[in-house]
Design a protein around this motif. Structure first.
Motif, short mmCIF file in Angstrom:
data_model
loop_
_atom_site.label_atom_id
_atom_site.label_comp_id
_atom_site.label_asym_id
_atom_site.label_seq_id
_atom_site.Cartn_x
_atom_site.Cartn_y
_atom_site.Cartn_z
N HIS A 44 0.99 -1.20 0.08
CA HIS A 44 -0.08 -0.21 -0.06
C HIS A 44 0.89 1.26 -0.17
O HIS A 44 1.87 1.31 0.49
N PHE A 61 -3.56 3.25 -0.86
CA PHE A 61 -3.79 2.91 -1.96
C PHE A 61 -2.89 1.61 -2.39
O PHE A 61 -1.72 1.75 -2.16
N LEU A 76 -5.98 6.25 -8.69
CA LEU A 76 -6.18 6.79 -7.16
C LEU A 76 -7.22 7.78 -7.24
O LEU A 76 -8.13 7.65 -6.31
N THR A 80 -10.76 7.41 -5.30
CA THR A 80 -11.01 8.15 -4.16
C THR A 80 -12.10 9.12 -4.46
O THR A 80 -13.09 9.41 -3.58
#
Length: 102
Positions: A44, A61, A76, A80
């Motif tokens: 991550h 992430f 990402l 998000t």
């Protein structure tokens, strides 16, 4: 594990390269940190998104998809912030990564 195994001169070279804006000097050591495979690969990556009218978003992430393909900054942002149309949104929002606008 890699950092613990680094010699003092490697630590010094890493930080001196950053301080003096010498990318080649920095990258020759940083490559060891970035090229992990298997259990040594990044699981991550922590990130934080600051938005003008709300609290920051801070999460972890995964840098690879389930099938092992690398994920990008666009992935990402979409995961998000929901649907994120990079070319169109780039005119309305500013993305800055470590002080640099991609």
């Amino acid at each position: 594990q890699v950092i613990n195994g680094m010699q003092k001169k490697d630590h010094n070279q890493l930080w001196t390269g950053i301080q003096n804006d010498k990318f080649d000097q920095f990258w020759s050591v940083n490559r060891k940190l970035m090229e992990g495979e298997g259990d040594d690969a990044f699981k991550h990556i922590p990130f934080r998104i600051h938005q003008p009218d709300s609290l920051p978003i801070q999460k972890l992430f995964k840098p690879q998809s389930e099938d092992g393909n690398p994920l990008t900054l666009e992935h990402l942002l979409k995961s998000t912030l929901g649907e994120f149309d990079w070319p169109a949104e780039q005119k309305l929002k500013k993305v800055i990564v470590l002080g640099i606008q991609p």
